[in-house]
Scaffold this active site. Sequence first.
Site, PDB file in Angstrom:
ATOM      1  CE  LYS A   1      95.420 -34.519 -33.505  1.00  0.00           C
ATOM      2  NZ  LYS A   1      95.237 -35.274 -32.234  1.00  0.00           N
TER       3      LYS A   1
ATOM      4  CE1 TYR B   1      92.058 -33.614 -33.059  1.00  0.00           C
ATOM      5  CE2 TYR B   1      91.888 -34.114 -30.732  1.00  0.00           C
ATOM      6  CZ  TYR B   1      91.903 -34.523 -32.043  1.00  0.00           C
ATOM      7  OH  TYR B   1      91.751 -35.852 -32.331  1.00  0.00           O
TER       8      TYR B   1
END
Length: 304
Positions: free
Chosen positions: A163, A134
């Site tokens: 992400k 992330y």
Amino acid sequence: MSVNFLGVMPAITTKFNADLSIDHDFVREHVQWLVQHGGTAIIPCGSLGEGATLSFDEKIALIKTCVAAVDVPVIPGIAATSTADAVQLAQAAHAAGARGLMVLPPYLYVSDWREMKAHMSAVISATPLPCILYNNPVAYKTDFLPEQIAELATEHVNLAAVKESSTDVRRISWIRALLGDRLAIGVGVDDVLVEGVAAGAQFWIAGLVNAFPAESVRLYDLARAGRHDEAFALYRWFLPLLRMDTVPKFVQLIKLVQAKVGMGSEIVRAPRLLLSGAERATAEAEIATALATLPTLQNLAGTE
């Protein structure tokens, strides 16, 4: 253990009771509703889920509730103030039935690549589960550059996806240029979904999907199908709400939207407080306009 990194993956809010305990009955209903409307995975314990305010035991209980409620992968956010705590959480999430992990940099401490690489490597290596890195430098002040992501992907076979929440859609092309299809790439900021998919993103970890799952899935499907005019028509309606995902009070805003559509409540844990004053009035006006002009489900369900 594999996860198909495609589609709309809701990063769920955490509904609290009046006493600020987790409302597990609602969580169960909510994640089932999201999956029924096309969600392909459930992401609990993330930033939107107020993960920083949840205890270790609460996170594991929340993961178990989600795992028991749906058949799609549950991929919890893994973040902590120390590497040891993050590793312990990753292993406990695996034992609780998670089928993947979304790995964040440590809370509070921002440092150089050597230290961040060591932290991320320890968490990714803690289980065999496929991991999403992330990257959200806007929120966490740690920026994983594409070359650094490529370095981690080379060393960890179970790093399966990223992400990308830098808000710079060019990062998607940059990662693809370095890694080809080695990593699945996901959009992590709601208001760059169409642009991100055009650049090659395969999945969307979404926020406003908590209140508008059918609309979110339809937008993703239109973007993936290259139906640009239809996608933009829906995007134009959705953008005032999607932009609520990109500001510091995104949790309060998205929970307010949920409350307005009858799928959740506004209750948040301190230090967050409910929206008030002009800020609340502006948000309520934007939500009211969106609801008054809501596209019909029939229009959203066109054939591909």
